[in-house]
Write a protein that holds these residues in place. Structure first.
Motif, mmCIF file in Angstrom:
data_model
loop_
_atom_site.group_PDB
_atom_site.id
_atom_site.type_symbol
_atom_site.label_atom_id
_atom_site.label_comp_id
_atom_site.label_asym_id
_atom_site.label_seq_id
_atom_site.Cartn_x
_atom_site.Cartn_y
_atom_site.Cartn_z
ATOM 1 N N ASP A 16 0.863 -1.189 0.000
ATOM 2 C CA ASP A 16 0.000 0.000 0.000
ATOM 3 C C ASP A 16 0.889 1.224 0.000
ATOM 4 O O ASP A 16 1.924 1.259 0.677
ATOM 5 C CB ASP A 16 -0.912 0.006 1.228
ATOM 6 C CG ASP A 16 -2.126 0.910 1.054
ATOM 7 O OD1 ASP A 16 -1.922 2.123 0.866
ATOM 8 O OD2 ASP A 16 -3.260 0.389 1.107
ATOM 9 N N GLU A 18 0.081 4.113 1.173
ATOM 10 C CA GLU A 18 -0.206 4.957 2.327
ATOM 11 C C GLU A 18 0.397 4.351 3.598
ATOM 12 O O GLU A 18 -0.020 3.270 4.036
ATOM 13 C CB GLU A 18 -1.719 5.125 2.509
ATOM 14 C CG GLU A 18 -2.407 5.830 1.349
ATOM 15 C CD GLU A 18 -3.884 6.048 1.609
ATOM 16 O OE1 GLU A 18 -4.234 6.304 2.795
ATOM 17 O OE2 GLU A 18 -4.678 5.947 0.660
ATOM 18 N N ILE A 21 -2.111 3.250 6.383
ATOM 19 C CA ILE A 21 -2.846 2.019 6.098
ATOM 20 C C ILE A 21 -1.940 0.815 6.342
ATOM 21 O O ILE A 21 -2.359 -0.194 6.933
ATOM 22 C CB ILE A 21 -3.373 2.009 4.648
ATOM 23 C CG1 ILE A 21 -4.394 3.115 4.428
ATOM 24 C CG2 ILE A 21 -3.979 0.635 4.311
ATOM 25 C CD1 ILE A 21 -5.682 2.929 5.200
ATOM 26 N N ARG A 22 -0.672 0.922 5.901
ATOM 27 C CA ARG A 22 0.265 -0.182 6.126
ATOM 28 C C ARG A 22 0.433 -0.451 7.623
ATOM 29 O O ARG A 22 0.485 -1.602 8.057
ATOM 30 C CB ARG A 22 1.624 0.113 5.487
ATOM 31 C CG ARG A 22 1.625 0.151 3.963
ATOM 32 C CD ARG A 22 3.021 -0.087 3.395
ATOM 33 N NE ARG A 22 4.018 0.823 3.949
ATOM 34 C CZ ARG A 22 4.312 2.029 3.461
ATOM 35 N NH1 ARG A 22 3.629 2.484 2.403
ATOM 36 N NH2 ARG A 22 5.245 2.784 4.003
ATOM 37 N N GLN A 24 -1.716 0.213 10.044
ATOM 38 C CA GLN A 24 -2.937 -0.407 10.570
ATOM 39 C C GLN A 24 -2.980 -1.908 10.243
ATOM 40 O O GLN A 24 -3.308 -2.730 11.095
ATOM 41 C CB GLN A 24 -4.166 0.278 9.976
ATOM 42 C CG GLN A 24 -4.474 1.653 10.554
ATOM 43 C CD GLN A 24 -5.751 2.213 9.954
ATOM 44 O OE1 GLN A 24 -5.902 2.311 8.735
ATOM 45 N NE2 GLN A 24 -6.702 2.582 10.827
ATOM 46 N N LEU A 25 -2.651 -2.220 8.994
ATOM 47 C CA LEU A 25 -2.662 -3.615 8.575
ATOM 48 C C LEU A 25 -1.614 -4.419 9.349
ATOM 49 O O LEU A 25 -1.878 -5.531 9.807
ATOM 50 C CB LEU A 25 -2.405 -3.723 7.062
ATOM 51 C CG LEU A 25 -3.554 -3.266 6.152
ATOM 52 C CD1 LEU A 25 -3.069 -3.105 4.720
ATOM 53 C CD2 LEU A 25 -4.701 -4.284 6.206
ATOM 54 N N ASP A 60 -3.065 -3.272 -2.372
ATOM 55 C CA ASP A 60 -3.903 -2.105 -2.636
ATOM 56 C C ASP A 60 -4.118 -1.968 -4.139
ATOM 57 O O ASP A 60 -3.180 -2.119 -4.932
ATOM 58 C CB ASP A 60 -3.221 -0.851 -2.076
ATOM 59 C CG ASP A 60 -4.102 0.391 -2.197
ATOM 60 O OD1 ASP A 60 -5.335 0.222 -2.268
ATOM 61 O OD2 ASP A 60 -3.545 1.504 -2.225
ATOM 62 N N LYS A 112 -12.316 -0.555 1.144
ATOM 63 C CA LYS A 112 -12.018 0.488 2.124
ATOM 64 C C LYS A 112 -13.285 1.317 2.352
ATOM 65 O O LYS A 112 -14.030 1.558 1.405
ATOM 66 C CB LYS A 112 -10.892 1.388 1.614
ATOM 67 C CG LYS A 112 -9.551 0.696 1.479
ATOM 68 C CD LYS A 112 -8.496 1.673 0.964
ATOM 69 C CE LYS A 112 -7.129 1.034 0.832
ATOM 70 N NZ LYS A 112 -6.119 1.974 0.290
ATOM 71 N N PRO A 113 -13.506 1.808 3.589
ATOM 72 C CA PRO A 113 -12.700 1.555 4.791
ATOM 73 C C PRO A 113 -12.764 0.087 5.198
ATOM 74 O O PRO A 113 -13.809 -0.563 5.072
ATOM 75 C CB PRO A 113 -13.330 2.464 5.837
ATOM 76 C CG PRO A 113 -14.732 2.665 5.376
ATOM 77 C CD PRO A 113 -14.671 2.676 3.873
ATOM 78 N N TRP A 116 -12.280 -4.714 9.829
ATOM 79 C CA TRP A 116 -11.165 -5.520 10.320
ATOM 80 C C TRP A 116 -11.531 -6.969 10.626
ATOM 81 O O TRP A 116 -10.772 -7.889 10.271
ATOM 82 C CB TRP A 116 -10.517 -4.831 11.521
ATOM 83 C CG TRP A 116 -9.946 -3.493 11.124
ATOM 84 C CD1 TRP A 116 -10.462 -2.271 11.378
ATOM 85 C CD2 TRP A 116 -8.766 -3.282 10.343
ATOM 86 N NE1 TRP A 116 -9.680 -1.284 10.812
ATOM 87 C CE2 TRP A 116 -8.627 -1.881 10.179
ATOM 88 C CE3 TRP A 116 -7.811 -4.113 9.781
ATOM 89 C CZ2 TRP A 116 -7.583 -1.308 9.469
ATOM 90 C CZ3 TRP A 116 -6.750 -3.549 9.079
ATOM 91 C CH2 TRP A 116 -6.653 -2.156 8.923
#
Length: 327
Positions: A16, A18, A21-22, A24-25, A60, A112-113, A116
């Motif tokens: 990704d 961003e 985002i990375r 969070q993942l 992504d 997205k969003p 989870w």
């Protein structure tokens, strides 16, 4: 006492552009016990994929330079990607984007969003499916190996011999190149079994098979148990001279095993006789012709006294006898 170490956690490649985002993942997946590695664009993902061989890729869809669709396409071209699922992460939910994701090789997608719990369940399911697929493939390969291997001697069996002989016969016919076949027979093997017992006979065959296999070096050559105490060696792209040298070397290798055979009429040790045939196959002809020729040569070798190599030559004399000599 031997301890078994637990399996290493699955490795997830996160792709990704961003950083947030990375992150969070990464945190979400690490909480589930996965290992992670990250790439900020498609090109970096391809490099890391080949270096690390991840168990799954979270990709992504929308990235600069090389987007997820192009990256996914290129990942499919890598041999190592055969069992690696790709989960596309996209902000696009239109039918065209979804169809394109599957067309380029994605196994599934999330939008997205990110939701989870859904992501975690899909990652878990895809990794499990991939692992099961690998296990099934390994089991199928082992089954195929068992089907084509002679249980006693661990060389190819008669079924595999005939399949490979037919395959190489047709290939040599297309390329108009020579195919050679060596048929070997253990001299006075019935007498050996009667003298030493069938268990000793089995060990004798195992040792001979190993000696032949160790002598035949090229990957394209096939050693097979043809039946009983007979062995065969298929030699693609090999002329009569090359087959003759190899047959002599095989006979010598068996003699150096020095397996006692007190009731042999030609030697105090186990020996073999060999018949050789070489053909440049004609298109649409039958591979049984070369087997018949090698068998005639082997019969002649045994008639002439055994412990020798016989070369079948239909152009001149029917057979040429050559006594084995140390290479």
């Amino acid at each position: 006492m031997t301890t078994i170490s637990p399996e290493e956690p699955s490795l997830v490649l996160i792709v990704d552009d961003e950083p947030f985002i990375r992150m969070q993942l990464r945190l979400s997946l690490q909480c589930e016990g996965y290992r992670t590695v990250e790439a900020q664009d498609g090109r970096e993902a391809l490099t890391i994929f080949q270096q690390r061989r991840p168990d799954i890729v979270l990709l992504d869809a929308i990235m600069p330079d090389m987007d997820g669709f192009d990256c996914c396409t290129q990942l499919q071209c890598l041999d190592s990607s055969k069992y690696t699922p790709i989960l596309m992460i996209t902000g696009l939910e239109d039918q065209e984007s979804v169809d394109r994701a599957f067309e380029v090789g994605a196994i599934d997608y999330v939008t997205k969003p990110i939701h989870w719990p859904v992501l975690r369940q899909r990652v878990k399911r895809l990794i499990q499916q991939s692992q099961l697929q690998r296990q099934l493939e390994a089991a199928n390969q082992e089954l195929q190996r068992l089907v084509t291997i002679d249980e006693l001697t661990q060389v190819a069996n008669r079924r595999r011999f005939e399949e490979y002989c037919a395959q190489e016969w047709q290939r040599m016919a297309r390329e108009q190149l020579p195919l050679s076949l060596i048929l070997c027979d253990v001299d006075f093997f019935k007498s050996y079994n009667d003298t030493y017992g069938h268990q000793a006979g089995d060990r004798c065959l195992q040792a001979i098979a190993k000696a032949i296999k160790n002598t035949v070096k090229r990957p394209a050559d096939l050693v097979a148990r043809y039946g009983g105490e007979e062995f065969a060696v298929i030699l693609p792209q090999t002329d009569a001279e090359g087959a003759l040298v190899l047959a002599q070397t095989i006979c010598y290798a068996v003699s150096t095993l020095a397996i006692p055979h007190n009731n042999s009429q030609v030697s105090s040790y186990v020996s073999i006789s060999a018949g050789i045939a070489t053909e440049i196959p004609h298109p649409n002809s039958d591979f049984q012709a070369i087997i018949a020729a090698a068998d005639r040569a082997l019969y002649q070798a045994k008639t002439e006294g055994r412990d020798r190599v016989q070369l079948y030559n239909k152009q001149s004399s029917p057979t040429i006898t050559v006594y084995p000599f140390p290479p």
